[in-house]
Scaffold this motif. Structure first.
Motif, short mmCIF file in Angstrom:
data_model
loop_
_atom_site.label_atom_id
_atom_site.label_comp_id
_atom_site.label_asym_id
_atom_site.label_seq_id
_atom_site.Cartn_x
_atom_site.Cartn_y
_atom_site.Cartn_z
N SER A 63 0.83 -1.21 0.00
CA SER A 63 0.00 0.00 0.00
C SER A 63 0.86 1.27 0.00
O SER A 63 1.87 1.35 0.72
CB SER A 63 -0.92 0.00 1.23
OG SER A 63 -1.68 1.18 1.25
N LEU A 64 0.46 2.25 -0.79
CA LEU A 64 1.19 3.52 -0.85
C LEU A 64 1.10 4.27 0.48
O LEU A 64 2.07 4.84 0.95
CB LEU A 64 0.65 4.38 -1.99
CG LEU A 64 0.84 3.77 -3.39
CD1 LEU A 64 0.01 4.54 -4.42
CD2 LEU A 64 2.30 3.75 -3.78
N SER A 65 -0.10 4.27 1.08
CA SER A 65 -0.23 4.76 2.45
C SER A 65 -0.08 3.56 3.38
O SER A 65 -0.53 2.47 3.04
CB SER A 65 -1.62 5.36 2.69
OG SER A 65 -1.81 6.50 1.90
N ASN A 150 -6.28 -2.16 -2.31
CA ASN A 150 -6.74 -2.36 -3.69
C ASN A 150 -5.83 -3.29 -4.50
O ASN A 150 -6.20 -3.75 -5.58
CB ASN A 150 -6.85 -1.00 -4.39
CG ASN A 150 -8.04 -0.91 -5.32
OD1 ASN A 150 -8.57 0.17 -5.55
ND2 ASN A 150 -8.49 -2.04 -5.89
N ASP A 174 -14.21 3.85 -7.75
CA ASP A 174 -12.91 4.23 -7.17
C ASP A 174 -12.68 5.70 -7.47
O ASP A 174 -12.99 6.18 -8.56
CB ASP A 174 -11.81 3.37 -7.83
CG ASP A 174 -10.49 3.39 -7.07
OD1 ASP A 174 -10.17 4.41 -6.45
OD2 ASP A 174 -9.78 2.37 -7.10
N HIS A 176 -9.77 6.74 -7.81
CA HIS A 176 -8.45 6.76 -8.47
C HIS A 176 -8.43 5.87 -9.71
O HIS A 176 -9.11 4.84 -9.76
CB HIS A 176 -7.39 6.28 -7.47
CG HIS A 176 -7.44 7.02 -6.19
ND1 HIS A 176 -8.11 6.54 -5.08
CD2 HIS A 176 -6.93 8.23 -5.84
CE1 HIS A 176 -8.01 7.42 -4.09
NE2 HIS A 176 -7.30 8.45 -4.52
N ASP A 178 -5.82 4.02 -10.66
CA ASP A 178 -5.08 2.77 -10.38
C ASP A 178 -4.33 2.25 -11.59
O ASP A 178 -4.28 1.04 -11.85
CB ASP A 178 -6.03 1.71 -9.80
CG ASP A 178 -6.44 2.02 -8.38
OD1 ASP A 178 -5.88 2.96 -7.79
OD2 ASP A 178 -7.33 1.33 -7.85
N ARG A 180 -1.08 3.28 -11.97
CA ARG A 180 0.30 3.66 -11.66
C ARG A 180 1.29 2.59 -12.11
O ARG A 180 0.94 1.43 -12.28
CB ARG A 180 0.46 3.84 -10.14
CG ARG A 180 -0.24 5.04 -9.55
CD ARG A 180 0.08 5.05 -8.06
NE ARG A 180 -0.72 5.96 -7.28
CZ ARG A 180 -0.28 7.14 -6.82
NH1 ARG A 180 0.92 7.56 -7.12
NH2 ARG A 180 -1.06 7.88 -6.06
N ASN A 185 -1.23 -0.70 -4.27
CA ASN A 185 -2.69 -0.53 -4.32
C ASN A 185 -3.10 0.51 -5.36
O ASN A 185 -4.29 0.69 -5.60
CB ASN A 185 -3.22 -0.14 -2.93
CG ASN A 185 -2.63 1.16 -2.41
OD1 ASN A 185 -1.51 1.54 -2.78
ND2 ASN A 185 -3.35 1.84 -1.55
N GLY A 186 -2.13 1.17 -5.98
CA GLY A 186 -2.43 2.16 -7.00
C GLY A 186 -2.22 1.66 -8.42
O GLY A 186 -2.25 2.45 -9.37
N ASP A 263 -13.63 0.02 -4.58
CA ASP A 263 -12.70 0.69 -3.66
C ASP A 263 -13.55 1.71 -2.90
O ASP A 263 -14.04 2.68 -3.49
CB ASP A 263 -11.59 1.36 -4.47
CG ASP A 263 -10.64 2.17 -3.58
OD1 ASP A 263 -11.04 2.54 -2.46
OD2 ASP A 263 -9.53 2.45 -4.04
N ASP A 265 -12.93 4.03 -1.17
CA ASP A 265 -12.53 5.44 -1.14
C ASP A 265 -13.23 6.27 -2.22
O ASP A 265 -13.02 7.49 -2.31
CB ASP A 265 -11.00 5.62 -1.18
CG ASP A 265 -10.32 5.37 -2.52
OD1 ASP A 265 -10.99 5.42 -3.57
OD2 ASP A 265 -9.10 5.15 -2.51
N ALA A 277 -7.23 7.11 1.36
CA ALA A 277 -7.25 8.08 0.27
C ALA A 277 -8.65 8.57 -0.10
O ALA A 277 -8.85 9.11 -1.19
CB ALA A 277 -6.55 7.49 -0.95
N GLU A 308 -9.65 -1.29 0.30
CA GLU A 308 -9.04 -0.03 0.75
C GLU A 308 -9.44 0.43 2.15
O GLU A 308 -9.04 1.52 2.56
CB GLU A 308 -9.27 1.10 -0.25
CG GLU A 308 -8.31 1.06 -1.44
CD GLU A 308 -6.85 1.32 -1.05
OE1 GLU A 308 -6.03 0.41 -1.30
OE2 GLU A 308 -6.54 2.38 -0.49
N1 LIG Z 1 -6.89 2.57 -5.07
C1 LIG Z 1 -6.28 3.47 -4.51
N2 LIG Z 1 -5.32 4.20 -5.12
C2 LIG Z 1 -4.68 5.29 -4.47
C3 LIG Z 1 -3.94 4.82 -3.23
C4 LIG Z 1 -3.39 5.95 -2.44
C5 LIG Z 1 -2.88 5.64 -1.07
O1 LIG Z 1 -2.73 4.49 -0.62
O2 LIG Z 1 -2.64 6.62 -0.38
C6 LIG Z 1 -3.79 6.00 -5.46
O3 LIG Z 1 -3.37 5.41 -6.44
O4 LIG Z 1 -3.51 7.18 -5.23
#
Ligand SMILES: N=CN[C@@H](CCC(=O)O)C(=O)O
Length: 339
Positions: A63-65, A150, A174, A176, A178, A180, A185-186, A263, A265, A277, A308
């Motif tokens: 996870s990014l966070s 995610n 979602d 976002h 996703d 990346r 999770n992104g 997701d 969020d 997020a 998430e």
């Molecule tokens: N599905 C979530 N995506 C977010 C996750 C950000 C986070 O973990 O802070 C994204 O890509 O920004």
């Protein structure tokens, strides 16, 4: 009686989740017993074919966070015991979903993250999860995965769809894209496209301004992904957007299967504080509940994930986990409405 209870006789106590997650989720082990109002969620392990099988896929390590989303499946199960399986289903009237459907719970997969515990052959946690999820998906009409962050969407979709991913569709709810780079999770949508998913069968609902980048927005456009932004949904009923999404995602033909990634969020931060997020201005809980019931009522939808939520961060009262429990029940209600 506590101010956060859904029921006047519900004290704040818990069983099932980790201590922290359970405290936040405000579980329901001590709910007053009324034999005329059975609580839901204590579903048996699957034996043979089922209508709906729950499974916990507690990814969190990429996870990014920082996230303890691995605690969330247990917290959702505890929260389910707050609620009943009663629902009013269009065309069916008042039903008890536990009477209508074979509901099962396969428990949690161990360490389902990418890169975790590779064996001598290099088979890691994510690949083991894909195999286990494929076995569950073969025996159920709707595989319902409880994330996890995610990143869980990758093993769930690959396990449920298998080689069929080439003709399948994906709907995401979602904030976002996703898309990346890397594994996190992104990035699940990018990874599934690289695995064979046709981006023209991908619909992203709820994409939020100020929570994405121009580069990833262009990537979505260039791939041919259909994007329905959060802003657009201020002027458009969610049911309308979901109908369009089902048409596009299922467009490969009548046997096309659809995976749905929810997701949480995508929801407004006031109802989803447990999502690292989530942003102010997201979907309402009611909109997401309606959307999930609608997609679950479509027979092409064979798998769905809820992701998430970090149950340990779900202050002040576990409301995000409670919403997830409601989304499990909305999925079952949608399934019961299938023709
Ligand atoms: N599905 C979530 N995506 C977010 C996750 C950000 C986070 O973990 O802070 C994204 O890509 O920004």
């Amino acid at each position: 009686m506590t101010s956060e209870s859904d029921h006047p006789s519900a004290p704040a106590d818990d069983a099932g989740a980790t201590a922290t997650a359970a405290a936040v989720a405000g579980g329901a082990a001590l709910l007053a017993h009324d034999p005329l109002w059975p609580r839901t969620g204590s579903w048996p392990v699957p034996e043979g074919d089922t209508d709906l099988t729950l499974v916990g896929v507690g990814t969190h390590r990429t996870s990014l966070s920082r996230s303890r989303a691995d605690t969330t499946p247990a917290a959702i199960r505890a929260a389910l015991r707050r609620y009943s399986a009663f629902a009013t289903v269009p065309g069916r009237g008042a039903v008890d979903l536990e009477h209508e459907l074979q509901l099962a719970d396969a428990g949690d997969l161990a360490a389902p993250d990418h890169g975790v515990d590779p064996d001598a052959e290099g088979v890691d946690g994510e690949q083991r999860a894909i195999a286990a999820l494929a076995a569950l998906a073969r025996r159920t009409r709707l595989l319902l995965a409880l994330g996890g962050d995610n990143a869980a969407t990758v093993p769930v979709a690959l396990g449920a769809l298998g080689d069929g991913i080439v003709g399948a569709g994906l709907i995401t709810f979602d904030a976002h894209h996703d898309l990346r780079e890397g594994i996190s999770n992104g990035s699940p949508v990018r990874r599934l496209i690289e695995a064979g998913l046709d981006p023209r069968r991908v619909v992203q609902i709820g994409i939020a301004d100020f929570a994405n980048s121009l580069e990833y927005s262009r990537r979505a456009r260039d791939l041919g992904i259909t994007v329905i932004t959060r802003d657009e949904l201020l002027d458009r009923p969610i049911a309308d957007a979901v109908a369009e999404a089902l048409e596009i995602a299922g467009g490969a033909g009548p046997t096309a299967r659809i995976h749905v990634d929810v997701d949480v969020d995508v929801c407004d931060r006031s109802v989803a504080p447990g999502c690292p997020a989530s942003v102010p201005g997201g979907l309402s809980a009611a909109e997401l509940r309606r959307a999930v019931r609608t997609v679950a009522a479509d027979a092409r939808v064979t798998s769905l994930d809820l992701t998430e939520i970090d149950a340990t961060a779900d202050t002040p009262d576990g409301r995000t986990v409670r919403l997830a429990a409601q989304l499990v029940l909305e999925s079952a209600a949608g399934l019961a409405a299938r023709p």
